[in-house]
Design an enzyme around this catalytic site. Structure first.
Site, PDB file in Angstrom:
ATOM      1  N   HIS A 171       0.834  -1.214   0.000  1.00  0.00           N
ATOM      2  CA  HIS A 171       0.000   0.000   0.000  1.00  0.00           C
ATOM      3  C   HIS A 171       0.866   1.261   0.000  1.00  0.00           C
ATOM      4  O   HIS A 171       1.402   1.637   1.046  1.00  0.00           O
ATOM      5  CB  HIS A 171      -0.919  -0.006   1.229  1.00  0.00           C
ATOM      6  CG  HIS A 171      -1.982  -1.040   1.135  1.00  0.00           C
ATOM      7  ND1 HIS A 171      -3.209  -0.795   0.579  1.00  0.00           N
ATOM      8  CD2 HIS A 171      -1.987  -2.353   1.482  1.00  0.00           C
ATOM      9  CE1 HIS A 171      -3.944  -1.891   0.597  1.00  0.00           C
ATOM     10  NE2 HIS A 171      -3.221  -2.852   1.141  1.00  0.00           N
ATOM     11  N   GLU A 173      -0.214   4.218  -0.230  1.00  0.00           N
ATOM     12  CA  GLU A 173      -0.974   5.365   0.289  1.00  0.00           C
ATOM     13  C   GLU A 173      -0.845   5.563   1.797  1.00  0.00           C
ATOM     14  O   GLU A 173      -1.197   6.605   2.322  1.00  0.00           O
ATOM     15  CB  GLU A 173      -2.464   5.228  -0.108  1.00  0.00           C
ATOM     16  CG  GLU A 173      -3.243   4.092   0.559  1.00  0.00           C
ATOM     17  CD  GLU A 173      -3.087   2.727  -0.136  1.00  0.00           C
ATOM     18  OE1 GLU A 173      -2.076   2.529  -0.830  1.00  0.00           O
ATOM     19  OE2 GLU A 173      -3.955   1.865   0.043  1.00  0.00           O
ATOM     20  N   SER A 225     -23.112  28.229  10.754  1.00  0.00           N
ATOM     21  CA  SER A 225     -23.115  27.677  12.106  1.00  0.00           C
ATOM     22  C   SER A 225     -21.941  28.208  12.919  1.00  0.00           C
ATOM     23  O   SER A 225     -21.883  28.030  14.125  1.00  0.00           O
ATOM     24  CB  SER A 225     -23.005  26.160  12.029  1.00  0.00           C
ATOM     25  OG  SER A 225     -21.699  25.798  11.599  1.00  0.00           O
ATOM     26  N   GLY A 226     -20.994  28.842  12.234  1.00  0.00           N
ATOM     27  CA  GLY A 226     -19.798  29.295  12.945  1.00  0.00           C
ATOM     28  C   GLY A 226     -18.681  28.270  12.843  1.00  0.00           C
ATOM     29  O   GLY A 226     -17.552  28.543  13.194  1.00  0.00           O
ATOM     30  N   GLY A 227     -18.993  27.071  12.345  1.00  0.00           N
ATOM     31  CA  GLY A 227     -17.974  26.038  12.162  1.00  0.00           C
ATOM     32  C   GLY A 227     -17.135  26.326  10.913  1.00  0.00           C
ATOM     33  O   GLY A 227     -17.426  27.264  10.162  1.00  0.00           O
ATOM     34  N   VAL A 228     -16.112  25.490  10.699  1.00  0.00           N
ATOM     35  CA  VAL A 228     -15.176  25.744   9.604  1.00  0.00           C
ATOM     36  C   VAL A 228     -15.877  25.744   8.239  1.00  0.00           C
ATOM     37  O   VAL A 228     -15.751  26.692   7.461  1.00  0.00           O
ATOM     38  CB  VAL A 228     -14.070  24.647   9.567  1.00  0.00           C
ATOM     39  CG1 VAL A 228     -13.057  24.940   8.483  1.00  0.00           C
ATOM     40  CG2 VAL A 228     -13.405  24.512  10.911  1.00  0.00           C
ATOM     41  N   SER A 230     -19.090  25.887   7.093  1.00  0.00           N
ATOM     42  CA  SER A 230     -20.080  26.899   6.706  1.00  0.00           C
ATOM     43  C   SER A 230     -19.439  28.293   6.680  1.00  0.00           C
ATOM     44  O   SER A 230     -19.825  29.146   5.885  1.00  0.00           O
ATOM     45  CB  SER A 230     -21.309  26.862   7.618  1.00  0.00           C
ATOM     46  OG  SER A 230     -21.008  27.285   8.908  1.00  0.00           O
ATOM     47  N   SER A 231     -18.431  28.522   7.515  1.00  0.00           N
ATOM     48  CA  SER A 231     -17.774  29.837   7.516  1.00  0.00           C
ATOM     49  C   SER A 231     -16.994  30.058   6.222  1.00  0.00           C
ATOM     50  O   SER A 231     -17.096  31.114   5.597  1.00  0.00           O
ATOM     51  CB  SER A 231     -16.803  29.964   8.695  1.00  0.00           C
ATOM     52  OG  SER A 231     -17.487  29.819   9.904  1.00  0.00           O
TER      53      SER A 231
END
Ligand code: XMP
Length: 515
Positions: A171, A173, A225-228, A230-231
Site C-alpha cells: 500500500h 498510500e 453555524s460558525g464552524g469551519v 459553513s464559515s
C-alpha cells in the site's frame, strides 16, 4: 469541474484506505475522484481520466462473488495502477495466476527493487513498505514483468510490456510506506504524464466563476453555524456573489459561551455579509423541556432548526438557491462489500441536513473537497486562524453535553466550564494539537467542602481526544499541570460545581460525545 485539471479516477473495491489514496493524489496537486468499482464504464469514460487506480479491498479475486470493475477499464489505453486487490484483479484479468498464500503478509516488509527505471526511480535497491494481504500473484500474466519482490511475495510489483499497467502488492498510500508518495508521484507524473494543476488557489478562482455564472441574478441562502465548513463557504460565496447572499445564523441557545457574538462580529462586522441572526433560544429550550433521551434531543433540535430556517428563508423572499458545506467524505458512494449497512449509533444532525421540500437548488462547492482542503481554501480567502482551525462542534451543541435534562441554568454552568477548558487548552498550546477538547455536565452531585462549608454540587467531566476523522479516537494524555489548572479554575469560578473528572476512555468502545 474545470477540465484543465488532470483527473484520476480511483475505483473503490472496499479498502479502508481508499480515501487515503484520493488524498495522496490530491496532495500531489492532481484532482482525484473515488467511484464504486461497479460504476458503468460509460460513466468512467465520461470523466476523461488521465489514469485509473484500482484500490485494495477485503475480498479475494478467487472467490465466487468477488467484486470487479468493467473489463473495458483495461482497454482504455491510459495507465492503470492496481493496489493490492487491484493488482490481483489486474493479474486475473490478463490471465495470470492469483493464489491464496499460506503465509499472510501483514505489516512492514522489505521490498527489493528489481527495476528502478519508472515507479521506483531514485529509490535505491530496497525500501520499507506496508503489506496487508493473503492472496498474491503467483504467475505473472503474459507480457508482464516483475519489478520488485519481497520475502513473501515473489511478484510484489509488476508491470506490463508497454509500461501502462502496474500492480503493487503493498500500500503506497499509507504512512508506513515512507516512499509511497514518491511512488505515486512517479506513476502520476512520470508514467501518466499528469501535470500538478489542482491547487486550492485555482479552486477558489474557478469556484468563484462557476458560482457567479450558476446563480446569475438569483438570491442564495446559506446556513451559518460558525464552524469551519459553513464559515469558509459563506466567505467564498460572498466573494462570488456579494449582496445576493444572505446567511442565516440560528442561535439555538446550545452554542458555546459568546459564540453568537463572535459570529456576528466576524461576518457582519468584518466581511459585511448580510447576516440574519435568529435568536431562537427560547423555542429550542421549550421543545427540549424534560427530554432526557439523546436521540430525542437530536431529533427535536434537528427538526426545530429546519422549521426556523424555513421560516427565515421565506422572509428573505426570492431565494432560489441553498448553499451547503457538504464535504467529499459525505458524498462518496460507498460500496457495501461487507454486508449490511452499519447500525445507527447516533443520528448526526448538522446545518447540512436541510429538507428537500424547500425546493431550492443546491450549491455545494465543497462536494469534492476533504476537510483539510476546505481549511486551505479558508486560508486562501484570508479567514482568521481562529475560524479555520476551530475544533468540530456537534450540531445539537451543548444539549448532548448536558447529560439528562437541558435547562437554562445547566446550560449556563456548562458554558462557563467549557469556556475555561478551551481557554486553558489554547493557552497551553494544545488547541490545534487535539481533535476536540470540551466539558460535559454530569447528572451527578457529590459532596465537597469549601471553606468550612459542606457543599453538594455538580460534576464536570473534561474530555480531550485525538482523532483523524471522528470515527475512532484516543484520549489525550494532557499534562497533569494543565488538568490541575482546568480543574482549579472550574471549581473556583463556576458556581455550583465542586468536582472535576477527566475522561480517559477511547472510541471505541466509548464515543467522543457522552450522548
Ligand atoms: P461521537 O460522539 O459519535 O462523535 O463519537 C464523533 C464526532 O461527531 C460529532 N458529533 C456530531 N456532529 N451532529 C454533528 O454534527 C451530531 O449529532 C453529532 N454527534 C456527535 C462529535 O462532536 C465528534 O466530532
Amino acid at each position: 469541474m474545470d477540465q484543465s485539471y488532470d483527473k484520476v479516477i480511483i475505483l473503490d473495491f472496499g479498502s479502508q484506505y481508499t480515501q487515503l489514496i484520493a488524498r495522496r493524489v490530491r496532495e500531489l496537486k492532481i484532482y482525484s475522484e473515488i467511484l464504486p468499482c461497479n460504476t458503468p464504464f460509460k460513466n468512467i469514460a465520461r470523466k476523461n481520466p488521465r489514469a485509473i487506480i484500482l484500490s485494495g479491498g477485503p475480498a479475494s479475486v478467487s472467490s465466487k462473488y468477488s467484486p470487479a470493475c468493467s473489463s473495458k477499464v483495461f482497454d482504455m489505453e491510459i495507465p492503470v495502477l492496481g493496489i493490492c486487490y487491484g493488482m490481483q484483479l489486474m493479474a486475473k484479468h490478463f490471465k495470470g495466476r492469483v493464489l491464496s498464500s499460506s503465509r499472510r503478509e501483514y505489516g512492514r516488509a522489505q521490498l527489493f527493487i528489481d527495476r528502478s527505471d519508472d515507479l521506483f526511480k531514485g529509490l535505491g535497491k530496497s525500501i520499507n513498505v506496508w503489506m496487508s494481504h493473503g492472496d498474491g500473484v503467483k504467475r505473472l500474466p503474459g507480457g508482464f514483468k516483475r519489478v520488485a519482490h519481497s520475502a513473501n511475495s515473489t511478484n510484489a510489483v509488476m508491470r506490463n510490456r508497454d509500461g501502462k499497467m502496474y500492480g503493487l502488492q503493498f500500500h503506497p498510500e499509507v504512512v508506513h510506506t515512507p516512499a509511497g508518495k514518491r511512488i505515486l508521484r512517479n506513476f502520476l507524473y512520470g508514467v501518466a504524464g499528469c501535470a500538478g494543476r489542482w491547487t486550492m488557489k485555482s479552486f477558489v478562482k474557478h469556484s468563484v466563476e462557476e458560482i457567479k455564472s450558476m446563480v446569475g441574478d438569483d438570491c442564495v441562502v446559506c446556513g451559518l453555524s460558525g464552524g469551519v465548513d459553513s464559515s469558509v463557504l459563506a466567505v467564498l460565496l460572498n466573494r462570488a456573489i456579494g449582496k445576493k447572499l444572505t446567511c442565516v445564523f440560528v442561535d439555538n441557545g446550545l452554542l458555546r459561551k459568546d459564540e453568537h457574538k463572535k459570529v456576528i462580529k466576524t461576518f457582519r462586522g468584518h466581511y459585511r455579509i448580510a447576516l440574519k441572526f435568529v435568536d431562537a433560544k427560547k423555542r429550542f429550550l421549550d421543545k427540549l423541556k424534560g427530554v432526557e433521551d439523546p436521540e430525542k434531543k437530536r431529533k427535536i433540535i434537528g427538526n426545530e432548526f429546519i422549521r426556523v430556517f424555513e421560516e427565515e428563508t421565506k422572509k428573505i423572499g426570492n431565494v432560489k438557491w441553498l448553499a451547503q458545506g457538504t464535504l467529499y467524505p459525505d458524498v462518496i458512494e460507498s460500496v457495501s462489500l461487507r454486508g449490511a449497512p452499519s447500525a445507527t449509533i447516533k443520528s448526526h444532525h448538522n446545518v447540512g441536513g436541510l429538507p428537500k421540500k424547500m425546493k431550492l437548488k443546491l450549491i455545494e462547492p465543497f462536494r469534492e473537497l476533504f476537510k483539510d482542503e476546505v481549511r486551505t481554501v479558508g486560508g486562501e480567502l484570508n479567514l482568521p486562524d481562529e475560524i479555520i482551525w476551530r475544533q468540530p462542534f456537534p450540531g445539537p451543541g451543548l444539549a448532548v453535553r448536558i447529560i439528562g435534562k437541558v435547562t437554562s441554568k445547566r446550560l449556563d454552568i456548562l458554558k462557563e466550564a467549557d469556556a475555561i477548558v478551551v481557554e486553558e487548552i489554547k493557552r497551553a498550546g494544545y488547541y490545534r494539537k487535539v481533535w476536540q477538547a470540551f466539558a460535559v455536565l454530569l447528572p451527578v452531585k457529590s459532596v465537597g467542602v469549601m471553606g468550612d462549608e459542606r457543599t453538594y454540587e455538580n460534576t464536570i467531566a473534561v474530555r480531550a481526544v485525538n482523532s483523524k476523522d471522528g470515527m475512532t479516537a484516543d484520549w489525550v494524555r494532557l499534562p497533569y499541570g494543565l488538568l490541575g489548572t482546568i480543574s482549579n479554575r472550574i471549581i473556583n469560578e463556576v458556581n455550583e460545581v465542586n468536582r472535576v473528572v477527566y475522561d480517559i476512555s477511547s472510541k471505541p468502545p466509548s464515543t467522543i460525545e457522552w450522548e
